[in-house]
Design an enzyme around this catalytic site. Sequence first.
Site, PDB file in Angstrom:
ATOM      1  CG  HIS A   1      -1.742  -1.327   1.233  1.00 18.49           C
ATOM      2  ND1 HIS A   1      -2.689  -1.712   0.312  1.00 18.49           N
ATOM      3  CD2 HIS A   1      -1.635  -2.375   2.113  1.00 18.49           C
ATOM      4  CE1 HIS A   1      -3.161  -2.908   0.616  1.00 18.49           C
ATOM      5  NE2 HIS A   1      -2.526  -3.342   1.705  1.00 18.49           N
TER       6      HIS A   1
ATOM      7  CD  GLU B   1      -1.831  -3.607   5.138  1.00 26.22           C
ATOM      8  OE1 GLU B   1      -1.336  -4.607   4.579  1.00 26.22           O
ATOM      9  OE2 GLU B   1      -3.027  -3.264   4.985  1.00 26.22           O
TER      10      GLU B   1
ATOM     11  CG  HIS C   1       0.561  -6.822   2.435  1.00 24.32           C
ATOM     12  ND1 HIS C   1      -0.281  -5.870   1.911  1.00 24.32           N
ATOM     13  CD2 HIS C   1       1.345  -7.247   1.405  1.00 24.32           C
ATOM     14  CE1 HIS C   1      -0.024  -5.714   0.622  1.00 24.32           C
ATOM     15  NE2 HIS C   1       0.962  -6.543   0.290  1.00 24.32           N
TER      16      HIS C   1
ATOM     17  CD  GLU D   1      -1.762  -9.903   4.868  1.00 21.57           C
ATOM     18  OE1 GLU D   1      -1.610  -8.982   5.709  1.00 21.57           O
ATOM     19  OE2 GLU D   1      -2.333  -9.742   3.771  1.00 21.57           O
TER      20      GLU D   1
END
Length: 308
Positions: free
Chosen positions: A97, A134, A190, A272
């Site tokens: 992101h 995030e 992430h 993650e």
Amino acid sequence: MSYVGPDFDPPQPRRLRRGPLTVALAALVPGALIGWFVYEAVGGPGDSSGSAAGNTSSASSTASGAPASPTGTASNDDKPPGPSPLKGKVVVIDPGHNVTNFQHTAEINRKVDIGTNWKECDTTGTSTNAGYSEAQFTMDVSHRLKALLEKQGVTVKLTHDTGSPSWGPCVDQRARFGNDAHADAALSIHADGAPAGDHGFHVILPASVHAGGADTRAIVGPSAVLGRGIASNYRRVTGEPFSNYVGDGTGLDTRKDLGGLNLSTVPKVFIECGNMRDSNDAALLTNGAWRQKAAQGISEGIVSFLRG
């Protein structure tokens, strides 16, 4: 016929003139010789044996041109350090992101081809309940990971960095970045946004995809090796458990709906790192010392893969 008359004197040999220096040297030589004989008889300084054999050996070594050495062997301290075994290896890190994606909704909602279907260019990502995003987390861990890998001699490239670009990049561009760099390994970082109570981390592996512009068949095997190495080292270093909601307790999940994996032609996985919506995980993800551990665990997994 030669004639020698009464006025002819035969040539006389020239007599050398002795100066003061010549006389002084002549006087000193006998004394020096006597001193040398006495030195040889009693031994030189530091010769506790009183034998001239050691002096003879030393003299012969010097005469032969070999350097004198107390041990007879060269010290390892004198040798330059060897090159890093990972020099020349390339790793691409993809910080998930972008902190300003929320300001560019039209751009990040544009659809791109990921091989199996079309998907949004990017998303805003998630955040903790307190607002730690995030994107902030992934960039921080990416910088820490980059520093650790570079200490090992690895060349590290980020798909994007703070402030550049102002949004994105799109998932297809992120995959292409690793391909163009001919990366030995690529990783997208992430943190999840699952419901509270879901906790732990998992690593996402590419499925075998051969559709449209996607063909992961060559990277499925090495990506699985990379992912397992990261998962085991991350768990060991951070103490974070495998996810209790994805991967059936293995810490591994295989997917074919992620453009960053589908379009990759180099070994690549996602991680993650924890669930930002779980209070226990969030306490870790927002802690700088723990994020350093996260980077360390990931680094050790990547290094293990690169060393083969």
